[in-house]
Enzyme design. Structure first.
Site, PDB file in Angstrom:
ATOM      1  N   GLY A 105      70.239  22.388  58.945  1.00 54.86           N
ATOM      2  CA  GLY A 105      69.053  21.763  58.371  1.00 54.86           C
ATOM      3  C   GLY A 105      67.850  22.021  59.253  1.00 54.86           C
ATOM      4  O   GLY A 105      67.984  22.181  60.468  1.00 54.86           O
ATOM      5  N   GLN A 107      59.572  20.798  62.617  1.00 53.65           N
ATOM      6  CA  GLN A 107      60.222  21.429  63.761  1.00 53.65           C
ATOM      7  C   GLN A 107      59.673  22.816  64.068  1.00 53.65           C
ATOM      8  O   GLN A 107      59.871  23.326  65.162  1.00 53.65           O
ATOM      9  CB  GLN A 107      61.732  21.531  63.527  1.00 53.65           C
ATOM     10  CG  GLN A 107      62.432  20.186  63.484  1.00 53.65           C
ATOM     11  CD  GLN A 107      63.883  20.358  63.154  1.00 53.65           C
ATOM     12  OE1 GLN A 107      64.263  20.336  61.985  1.00 53.65           O
ATOM     13  NE2 GLN A 107      64.705  20.549  64.172  1.00 53.65           N
ATOM     14  N   CYS A 115      70.723  18.660  66.965  1.00 53.44           N
ATOM     15  CA  CYS A 115      69.408  18.976  66.410  1.00 53.44           C
ATOM     16  C   CYS A 115      68.903  20.260  67.045  1.00 53.44           C
ATOM     17  O   CYS A 115      69.019  20.434  68.260  1.00 53.44           O
ATOM     18  CB  CYS A 115      68.456  17.816  66.692  1.00 53.44           C
ATOM     19  SG  CYS A 115      66.794  18.070  66.065  1.00 53.44           S
ATOM     20  N   LEU A 116      68.326  21.145  66.231  1.00 55.08           N
ATOM     21  CA  LEU A 116      67.787  22.397  66.768  1.00 55.08           C
ATOM     22  C   LEU A 116      66.621  22.137  67.721  1.00 55.08           C
ATOM     23  O   LEU A 116      66.323  22.971  68.561  1.00 55.08           O
ATOM     24  CB  LEU A 116      67.352  23.321  65.623  1.00 55.08           C
ATOM     25  CG  LEU A 116      68.479  23.778  64.690  1.00 55.08           C
ATOM     26  CD1 LEU A 116      67.929  24.625  63.554  1.00 55.08           C
ATOM     27  CD2 LEU A 116      69.548  24.530  65.458  1.00 55.08           C
ATOM     28  N   HIS A 134      68.477  12.838  58.521  1.00 55.49           N
ATOM     29  CA  HIS A 134      68.083  13.406  59.826  1.00 55.49           C
ATOM     30  C   HIS A 134      66.801  14.232  59.661  1.00 55.49           C
ATOM     31  O   HIS A 134      65.855  14.080  60.433  1.00 55.49           O
ATOM     32  CB  HIS A 134      69.243  14.277  60.348  1.00 55.49           C
ATOM     33  CG  HIS A 134      68.947  15.003  61.612  1.00 55.49           C
ATOM     34  ND1 HIS A 134      69.540  14.663  62.810  1.00 55.49           N
ATOM     35  CD2 HIS A 134      68.143  16.067  61.878  1.00 55.49           C
ATOM     36  CE1 HIS A 134      69.088  15.491  63.756  1.00 55.49           C
ATOM     37  NE2 HIS A 134      68.252  16.349  63.207  1.00 55.49           N
ATOM     38  N   GLU A 135      66.774  15.098  58.642  1.00 56.45           N
ATOM     39  CA  GLU A 135      65.592  15.947  58.423  1.00 56.45           C
ATOM     40  C   GLU A 135      64.399  15.121  57.949  1.00 56.45           C
ATOM     41  O   GLU A 135      63.260  15.398  58.320  1.00 56.45           O
ATOM     42  CB  GLU A 135      65.900  17.078  57.440  1.00 56.45           C
ATOM     43  CG  GLU A 135      67.022  18.017  57.871  1.00 56.45           C
ATOM     44  CD  GLU A 135      66.876  18.600  59.271  1.00 56.45           C
ATOM     45  OE1 GLU A 135      65.743  18.773  59.752  1.00 56.45           O
ATOM     46  OE2 GLU A 135      67.905  18.882  59.904  1.00 56.45           O
ATOM     47  N   HIS A 173      62.489  13.771  60.770  1.00 54.89           N
ATOM     48  CA  HIS A 173      61.542  14.729  61.362  1.00 54.89           C
ATOM     49  C   HIS A 173      60.193  14.670  60.654  1.00 54.89           C
ATOM     50  O   HIS A 173      59.143  14.733  61.304  1.00 54.89           O
ATOM     51  CB  HIS A 173      62.074  16.166  61.278  1.00 54.89           C
ATOM     52  CG  HIS A 173      63.093  16.500  62.313  1.00 54.89           C
ATOM     53  ND1 HIS A 173      62.814  16.473  63.662  1.00 54.89           N
ATOM     54  CD2 HIS A 173      64.388  16.873  62.208  1.00 54.89           C
ATOM     55  CE1 HIS A 173      63.897  16.813  64.337  1.00 54.89           C
ATOM     56  NE2 HIS A 173      64.873  17.059  63.480  1.00 54.89           N
TER      57      HIS A 173
END
Length: 171
Positions: free
Chosen positions: A46, A51, A92-93, A134-135, A138
């Site tokens: 994701g 991000q 997480c990226l 989660h996304e 962000h």
């Protein structure tokens, strides 16, 4: 398509609240393509536009092993369908190398626009529900580390700041 730079915690730009997409046009579709390429390259499941330092309400997700289930969420809205919380390991990226257990509602309803700008509504549970939430965080300037204790968050911040300093010295 292009690989985009993924911002890493504690970069303050990750705290920017994303704006709704006014119109799903070629520029947004190009962003979506670049986000998928960036997410697959990372690799991740994701990615939110925040991000990659684009502060628009755009999310890409693909939970499949073979990249065959790309999901695009533009201007997503989530309704909780269950009070039960599910614990799941999250990474997480933007917080590379760290995985921690986070509790989130395990069933949600999502309403959003797709890549063509059409409204789509679906229910999600388990990993997909966690990934969407989660996304979504962000897009609201929130990171999964915000769910952790101060001690854990501070430790992760210190390790990533040290890593970033070492990378800067190498360049």
């Amino acid at each position: 398509m292009a690989l985009l730079t993924i911002l890493e915690f504690p970069d303050p730009r990750l705290r920017t609240i994303a704006e709704p997409v006014e119109q799903v046009d070629d520029e947004i579709r190009q962003l979506i393509d670049d986000m998928f390429e960036t997410m697959y390259d990372a690799p991740g499941i994701g990615l939110a536009a925040t991000q990659v330092n684009v502060h628009k309400q755009v999310i890409v997700i693909d939970l499949s092993e073979d990249r065959s289930e790309p999901l695009v969420l533009i201007n997503p809205k989530v309704t909780l369908l269950a009070d039960e919380l599910e614990e799941m390991q999250e990474g997480c990226l933007s917080v590379p190398g760290f995985y921690e257990t986070v509790e989130r509602p395990n069933r949600i309803r999502v309403e959003c626009l797709n890549r063509q700008g059409e409204t789509q509504i679906f229910e999600a549970e388990g990993l997909l529900a966690v990934c969407v939430q989660h996304e979504m965080d962000h897009l609201n300037g929130k990171l999964f580390v915000d769910y952790l204790s101060n001690l854990k968050r501070t430790r992760i911040r210190s390790k990533l700041e040290k890593k970033h300093k070492q990378e800067q010295l190498q360049h």
